[in-house]
Design a protein around this motif. Structure first.
Motif, PDB file in Angstrom:
ATOM      1  N   GLU A  54      -1.898   8.100   5.853  1.00 22.89           N
ATOM      2  CA  GLU A  54      -0.604   7.204   5.203  1.00 22.89           C
ATOM      3  C   GLU A  54       0.034   6.519   6.525  1.00 22.89           C
ATOM      4  O   GLU A  54       1.225   5.845   6.524  1.00 22.89           O
ATOM      5  CB  GLU A  54       0.546   7.926   4.600  1.00 22.89           C
ATOM      6  CG  GLU A  54      -0.028   8.601   3.427  1.00 22.89           C
ATOM      7  CD  GLU A  54       0.440   7.749   2.118  1.00 22.89           C
ATOM      8  OE1 GLU A  54       1.272   6.884   2.316  1.00 22.89           O
ATOM      9  OE2 GLU A  54       0.096   7.841   1.369  1.00 22.89           O
TER      10      GLU A  54
ATOM     11  N   THR B   6      -4.090  13.440   3.433  1.00 20.84           N
ATOM     12  CA  THR B   6      -2.520  13.616   2.959  1.00 20.84           C
ATOM     13  C   THR B   6      -2.584  14.773   1.985  1.00 20.84           C
ATOM     14  O   THR B   6      -3.333  14.568   0.929  1.00 20.84           O
ATOM     15  CB  THR B   6      -1.641  12.342   2.958  1.00 20.84           C
ATOM     16  OG1 THR B   6      -2.261  11.683   1.908  1.00 20.84           O
ATOM     17  CG2 THR B   6      -1.622  11.731   4.028  1.00 20.84           C
TER      18      THR B   6
ATOM     19  N   GLY C 197       1.932  12.535  -0.085  1.00 21.58           N
ATOM     20  CA  GLY C 197       1.916  11.401   1.121  1.00 21.58           C
ATOM     21  C   GLY C 197       2.094  12.037   2.407  1.00 21.58           C
ATOM     22  O   GLY C 197       1.891  11.336   3.280  1.00 21.58           O
TER      23      GLY C 197
ATOM     24  N   SER D 112       6.612   6.258   5.407  1.00 16.10           N
ATOM     25  CA  SER D 112       5.598   5.699   5.617  1.00 16.10           C
ATOM     26  C   SER D 112       5.913   4.279   4.706  1.00 16.10           C
ATOM     27  O   SER D 112       6.652   4.039   4.087  1.00 16.10           O
ATOM     28  CB  SER D 112       4.250   6.454   4.831  1.00 16.10           C
ATOM     29  OG  SER D 112       4.747   6.648   3.550  1.00 16.10           O
TER      30      SER D 112
ATOM     31  N   ARG E   1       4.705   4.276   0.414  1.00 16.17           N
ATOM     32  CA  ARG E   1       5.056   5.504  -0.518  1.00 16.17           C
ATOM     33  C   ARG E   1       6.496   6.066   0.182  1.00 16.17           C
ATOM     34  O   ARG E   1       7.302   6.366  -0.587  1.00 16.17           O
ATOM     35  CB  ARG E   1       4.147   6.664  -0.404  1.00 16.17           C
ATOM     36  CG  ARG E   1       4.464   7.849  -1.160  1.00 16.17           C
ATOM     37  CD  ARG E   1       3.500   8.990  -0.978  1.00 16.17           C
ATOM     38  NE  ARG E   1       2.292   8.527  -1.215  1.00 16.17           N
ATOM     39  CZ  ARG E   1       1.611   8.927  -2.565  1.00 16.17           C
ATOM     40  NH1 ARG E   1       2.243   9.392  -3.498  1.00 16.17           N
ATOM     41  NH2 ARG E   1       0.631   8.648  -2.843  1.00 16.17           N
TER      42      ARG E   1
ATOM     43  N   SER F 251       6.802   8.306   2.493  1.00 18.98           N
ATOM     44  CA  SER F 251       6.957   9.844   2.794  1.00 18.98           C
ATOM     45  C   SER F 251       7.082  10.347   4.150  1.00 18.98           C
ATOM     46  O   SER F 251       6.921   9.554   5.190  1.00 18.98           O
ATOM     47  CB  SER F 251       5.562  10.364   2.448  1.00 18.98           C
ATOM     48  OG  SER F 251       4.288   9.427   3.204  1.00 18.98           O
TER      49      SER F 251
ATOM     50  N   CYS G 164       4.532   7.167  -8.543  1.00 18.67           N
ATOM     51  CA  CYS G 164       4.575   8.476  -7.756  1.00 18.67           C
ATOM     52  C   CYS G 164       6.047   9.035  -7.717  1.00 18.67           C
ATOM     53  O   CYS G 164       7.058   8.091  -8.135  1.00 18.67           O
ATOM     54  CB  CYS G 164       3.964   8.331  -6.377  1.00 18.67           C
ATOM     55  SG  CYS G 164       5.168   7.228  -5.269  1.00 18.67           S
TER      56      CYS G 164
ATOM     57  N   LEU H 261      -1.536   2.138  -3.553  1.00 15.48           N
ATOM     58  CA  LEU H 261      -0.921   3.532  -3.601  1.00 15.48           C
ATOM     59  C   LEU H 261      -2.098   4.546  -3.448  1.00 15.48           C
ATOM     60  O   LEU H 261      -3.004   4.471  -4.291  1.00 15.48           O
ATOM     61  CB  LEU H 261       0.112   3.742  -4.627  1.00 15.48           C
ATOM     62  CG  LEU H 261       0.950   5.099  -4.363  1.00 15.48           C
ATOM     63  CD1 LEU H 261       1.995   4.789  -3.107  1.00 15.48           C
ATOM     64  CD2 LEU H 261       1.812   5.339  -5.729  1.00 15.48           C
ATOM     65  N   SER H 262      -2.034   5.520  -2.766  1.00 14.44           N
ATOM     66  CA  SER H 262      -3.359   6.247  -2.336  1.00 14.44           C
ATOM     67  C   SER H 262      -3.746   7.026  -3.543  1.00 14.44           C
ATOM     68  O   SER H 262      -4.706   7.487  -3.734  1.00 14.44           O
ATOM     69  CB  SER H 262      -3.235   7.150  -1.164  1.00 14.44           C
ATOM     70  OG  SER H 262      -1.844   8.021  -1.106  1.00 14.44           O
ATOM     71  N   SER H 263      -2.545   7.581  -4.325  1.00 11.00           N
ATOM     72  CA  SER H 263      -2.733   8.380  -5.330  1.00 11.00           C
ATOM     73  C   SER H 263      -3.047   7.687  -6.719  1.00 11.00           C
ATOM     74  O   SER H 263      -3.196   8.211  -7.687  1.00 11.00           O
ATOM     75  CB  SER H 263      -1.573   9.413  -5.813  1.00 11.00           C
ATOM     76  OG  SER H 263      -0.374   8.427  -5.798  1.00 11.00           O
TER      77      SER H 263
END
Length: 655
Positions: free
Chosen positions: A308, A332, A336, A368, A371, A373, A552, A618-620
């Motif tokens: 991130e 992560t 995050g 970040s 996100r 985070s 998220c 978004l990573s998720s």
């Protein structure tokens, strides 16, 4: 109002113009915020100064002509006749000041738009439209440079002001409450006043002799930051730098220097390039001697960042010569945060090949970009301290107990910990427990950066970088250019420029100083806290609406969500996706459609000019989502939450 000085001024006209200026300088019924009074007074003070200067020039001219007409020309010392060239220069000077004078009113109008929330975020034009509308050669206010000079035209001032108006009219109004596109936004009026002051002085903060007050202001700012960040009153070092990316590069560069050199922490004028070169040679010689053969490769330094982390670390690795192959990306957790267990494991694996690679740098992120985070700084510090001891023990065994200061400083191996708080770092001003815990462990790191131009509304760019190692910035960057940095000059021991690898330096510290001076730590903390509170309310509204869905779990300063048109809601329901969940599991086929909705809705809102909001990966999630942040000194109210949601529904319901 236009100030016309092409005729001799009279007392009635002067009185009228002064009253006109001070009508803006004093508090008005509409001016509801004290900080706007500061900016109004400053702008009008500049106007009044220009006005008085112009009056004086005109008055001298009137007296000179009058005296000459009465045969008393000998009483005027400047009795040389004015040549044609001199007259042209004087006319040019007069016109240029009139451009400045009237442009300041354009600035004041821009501030009015912010204060009264007027107009759109942008009057949208496509690139082709901009060329046709603003760069057409024969149009008034054309920005084309084909007809370069307006100077000789009779209406040159008017045409120049038209150009400025065009630029202002079709630029994005980042002060608008519905500008959410980037991690900057509405300007704070006090910080803007400080910027205008600094620009009008037009100096460079590299030496005390050219910027005496700004130099001492920068030192004052970092004396307070040192206590706030590290809890110490001395033994730290800091600089204002041009942006978070340069700060991250500075952190990596300084950590590399620290790791490869026996540091002499003196901060005197006598430190010069030769010392640095000798230290670099010492590294090579000591390593060859201790390991045993000159053909043995010295180990490569390796840095660690989370997935991130900001992309600037990859660029910094290339610039410093580490190479992206020596930048290890740590995975992560679902929230995050950097996976500290994974960091521990990756370092342990690297210790098995210590003769080839050595961990030396870890970057934690506080806020970040997408996100929002915050990494667990305390846990990262604990892992790094553990591995410093392991590396120190292994290295001592490797060289049979010999000491090598070029690979480890006098205290043993050092893994430099840097916190990139460009976005979320302004939480240092808050005393609230929910925000203080985000930065727990910060007092133990080696360097920290944050951007007041992002969270606090300072003009771009305003970035502070601080390290706990006094004198190290100068050791890492000093070239000792004698034409500029010389101990024989007044105040040379206070020069800041040689501690940076840039030459010219903007006087950015005055903006952070002005914010801190005017609002105090408590006021700045309140700014930060209010953003958290309003975003929590907006997250609650999204949870209770069937038109929106969180992407998220909300972070303190970032809210990621989806807009759900009727057809998407129906498909999610058929797939039994819980739209009230903070981390919904979206099937891939629906995620593709949801991404298209995010992109198309963003484009519609942009073209309408009513809102500028980004879609982000978004990573998720596999679907791009909207990210909403309250950057700058944004006056975003509770009633604006529903306005934002309704506006998105109005443009997106048919998608």
């Amino acid at each position: 109002m236009v100030f016309n000085f092409n005729h001799e001024p009279n007392l009635k006209e002067i009185s009228h113009k002064i009253k006109f200026i001070f009508r803006f300088a004093g508090p008005s019924e509409e001016c509801r915020y004290e900080n706007y009074h500061v900016l109004w007074t400053f702008i009008c003070g500049m106007l009044f100064g220009i006005f008085l200067n112009r009056c004086w020039e005109s008055a001298v001219g009137v007296y000179y002509r009058s005296a000459k007409g009465k045969g008393r020309g000998h009483t005027i010392s400047m009795n040389k006749p004015t040549t044609t060239n001199e007259k042209q220069v004087n006319d040019s000077h007069s016109k240029s000041f009139e451009v400045l004078e009237r442009t300041l009113f354009l600035v004041s109008q821009q501030i009015e738009r912010q204060k009264f929330r007027a107009g759109n975020v942008v009057d949208f034009l496509s690139p082709d439209d901009i060329v046709l509308k603003l760069f057409a050669k024969d149009s008034l206010g054309s920005l084309s440079l084909d007809d370069v000079s307006l100077h000789d035209k009779t209406d040159s001032v008017h045409q120049m002001l038209l150009c400025f108006h065009q630029i202002q009219k079709y630029s994005v109004n980042t002060n608008h409450p519905f500008f959410f596109n980037q991690l900057f936004g509405a300007l704070d009026p006090v910080a803007l006043a400080a910027e205008l002051l600094a620009v009008s002085i037009n100096t460079s903060a590299y030496t005390f002799e050219t910027a005496p007050v700004f130099t001492m202001i920068e030192r004052e700012v970092f004396s307070k930051l040192g206590k706030l960040v590290f809890g110490i009153s001395s033994g730290y070092d800091g600089l204002m730098l041009p942006g978070g990316s340069i700060s991250n590069l500075t952190a990596l560069h300084t950590a590399r220097y620290y790791s490869r050199n026996a540091i002499n922490m003196s901060n005197t004028c006598d430190s010069a390039l030769n010392d640095t070169v000798q230290e670099e040679k010492k590294f090579d010689e000591c390593y060859q001697t201790d390991i045993g053969t000159k053909s043995h490769k010295k180990p490569e330094l390796v840095a660690f960042v989370s997935s991130e982390a900001h992309y600037s670390f990859a660029k910094a690795a290339s610039v410093t010569g580490l190479g992206t192959k020596n930048l290890v990306v740590v995975p992560t957790l679902p929230n995050g945060q950097m996976d500290v267990d994974a960091l521990d494991r990756l370092m342990s694996e690297m210790e098995q090949q210590m003769a080839e690679k050595i961990p030396f740098f870890v970057a934690a992120t506080s806020g970040s970009t997408v996100r929002g985070s915050f990494d667990d700084i305390g846990a990262i510090v604990k892992v790094c301290r553990k591995h410093e001891q392991i590396l120190d023990h292994q290295y001592s065994a490797l060289i049979n107990g010999q000491s090598n200061r070029s690979l480890r400083n006098s205290g043993g191996f050092k893994i430099w910990i840097h916190v990139d708080g460009a976005w979320g770092g302004s939480a240092i001003f808050s005393t609230r427990s929910d925000l203080r815990k985000l930065l727990r462990g910060l007092e133990h790191v080696d360097s920290f950066t944050f951007n007041p131009h992002k969270m606090l509304g300072a003009p771009q760019q305003t970035t502070a970088f601080i390290t706990r190692h006094k004198g190290l910035l100068k050791q890492a960057n000093s070239i000792g250019a004698k034409y500029l940095f010389d101990c024989r000059k007044h105040g040379a021991e206070y020069d800041l420029g040689d501690a940076s690898y840039t030459c010219g330096r903007r006087t950015d510290a005055v903006k952070l100083w002005a914010l801190w001076k005017f609002y105090g730590s408590k006021g700045l903390g309140s700014m930060v806290e209010s953003k958290v509170d309003i975003l929590q309310k907006m997250a609650s509204c999204i949870r209770t609406s069937d038109r929106f869905m969180l992407a998220c779990d909300p972070c303190p300063f970032n809210l990621n969500f989806y807009y759900l048109p009727t057809r998407i809601r129906k498909r999610l329901s058929e797939s039994e996706v819980d739209i009230k969940s903070s981390n919904p599991k979206i099937p891939n086929d629906i995620a593709d459609e949801l991404s298209k909705v995010s992109v198309n809705l963003k484009l519609l809102l942009h073209k309408s000019g009513e809102m500028l909001i980004p879609f982000q990966p978004l990573s998720s999630q596999t679907a791009d989502c909207f990210r909403l942040v309250l950057a700058g000194n944004k006056q975003f109210r509770e009633e604006d939450i529903q306005r934002v949601l309704d506006l998105m529904d109005r443009y997106g319901s048919d998608l």
